[in-house]
Design a protein around this motif. Sequence first.
Motif, mmCIF file in Angstrom:
data_model
loop_
_atom_site.group_PDB
_atom_site.id
_atom_site.type_symbol
_atom_site.label_atom_id
_atom_site.label_comp_id
_atom_site.label_asym_id
_atom_site.label_seq_id
_atom_site.Cartn_x
_atom_site.Cartn_y
_atom_site.Cartn_z
ATOM 1 N N GLN A 33 33.204 62.440 -21.354
ATOM 2 C CA GLN A 33 32.794 63.614 -21.780
ATOM 3 C C GLN A 33 32.567 64.627 -20.702
ATOM 4 O O GLN A 33 32.218 65.852 -21.065
ATOM 5 C CB GLN A 33 31.829 63.636 -22.741
ATOM 6 N N HIS A 34 32.383 64.088 -19.357
ATOM 7 C CA HIS A 34 31.756 64.890 -18.299
ATOM 8 C C HIS A 34 32.993 65.055 -17.391
ATOM 9 O O HIS A 34 33.667 64.002 -17.056
ATOM 10 C CB HIS A 34 30.600 64.392 -17.825
ATOM 11 N N PRO A 35 32.893 66.118 -16.540
ATOM 12 C CA PRO A 35 33.879 66.140 -15.191
ATOM 13 C C PRO A 35 33.321 64.947 -14.358
ATOM 14 O O PRO A 35 32.223 64.748 -14.090
ATOM 15 C CB PRO A 35 33.373 67.419 -14.715
ATOM 16 N N PHE A 36 34.328 64.610 -13.526
ATOM 17 C CA PHE A 36 34.184 63.279 -12.924
ATOM 18 C C PHE A 36 34.498 63.303 -11.284
ATOM 19 O O PHE A 36 35.732 64.139 -11.109
ATOM 20 C CB PHE A 36 34.732 61.991 -13.437
ATOM 21 N N VAL A 37 33.714 62.906 -10.384
ATOM 22 C CA VAL A 37 34.169 62.908 -9.090
ATOM 23 C C VAL A 37 34.458 61.531 -8.874
ATOM 24 O O VAL A 37 33.863 60.492 -8.877
ATOM 25 C CB VAL A 37 33.144 63.461 -8.120
ATOM 26 N N ARG A 38 35.551 61.074 -8.314
ATOM 27 C CA ARG A 38 36.162 59.838 -8.061
ATOM 28 C C ARG A 38 36.774 59.528 -6.432
ATOM 29 O O ARG A 38 36.876 60.488 -5.841
ATOM 30 C CB ARG A 38 37.210 59.392 -8.950
ATOM 31 N N TYR A 39 36.705 58.105 -6.070
ATOM 32 C CA TYR A 39 37.128 57.866 -4.716
ATOM 33 C C TYR A 39 38.684 57.906 -4.843
ATOM 34 O O TYR A 39 39.282 58.196 -5.683
ATOM 35 C CB TYR A 39 36.724 56.544 -4.327
ATOM 36 N N ALA A 40 39.329 58.146 -3.440
ATOM 37 C CA ALA A 40 40.746 58.427 -3.383
ATOM 38 C C ALA A 40 41.231 57.056 -3.486
ATOM 39 O O ALA A 40 40.753 55.910 -3.404
ATOM 40 C CB ALA A 40 40.939 59.027 -1.945
#
Length: 302
Positions: free
Chosen positions: A190-197
């Motif tokens: 439900q939340h914006p997400f930062v992920r690894y490449a």
Amino acid sequence: MDLKQLAALRAISEAGSFGQAAKRLRLTQSAVSYQIRNLEEELGQTLIFRSRPNVTLSPAGLTALRSYERILGEIDQLRISFGSRDEAEVSGELRVASSILGIVYLYGDLIGEFIYAHPRIEVKMTTTESGQEGARQVIARQTDVAFVAFPIDGAQLQSITLGVSEHVAIVPAEHRLAEFDSVTVDILRQHPFVRYAPGAGSRHATDRIFLSGHGYPPIILESNDTEFIKRVVRMGLGLAIVPSFTISAAKDPRLHTLRIEGQPTRQEFGLVFRRRVKSKTLDLFCEFARARASEILQKAGR
């Protein structure tokens, strides 16, 4: 040309005659003469002035003898470098690859201790964007060994597991989820997400977590820079999942960690190198890393 011909030349120089040289070499005199004649024909030079009672080397013969002695010196140095049974005497070059995350959080001390313990081994470090990139460099023979997170593709590779790490979700300390100790994947979605490449070990971990269900949350950016990811989360732009060993309550007071409920968050890490490669420096480094696996596990929080 071979070393036996040059050995015959040195024996003649030291003994002063073909006959005495043949005795030293345990050959017939005709065999020694044959070797010298072939060497002279190959070089196109007279190497020995034949006179009685003794024979002497010509200027070209003296030059050939000096070259032979240099070759023997190089052979002796090779034996010293690669033939020692004493670990402290092993010398040579070792190329090591690791992600910046790995060096900063897990392996930096180990590499430094290895360099201190084995000053005759020249360690050349390469930083990579991901463990997968390091593995590709090993396969391409651009590096000898790489620190990676598993799994890693590559049938040509042999691996050593050094430990297991956990992945945790991180949120800003003021986020409404910060009052909890754990979170479900459905809530994370439900939340914006930062992920690894792609290619990073932690990317593989989050793929397992999210792609087994209904996919990722909205992705705002990708990066393999863990400190940058933590900064983006502190700014309140999104949530992230990172290795637990990258988070410290003392260093990251503005971040809160959450255990992810019901998901495979553990990931093995270790070394990869090419199969059937014989290298004393590589063997020594692998044993050194194995012996310090417990120290690495402490850094990983296990």
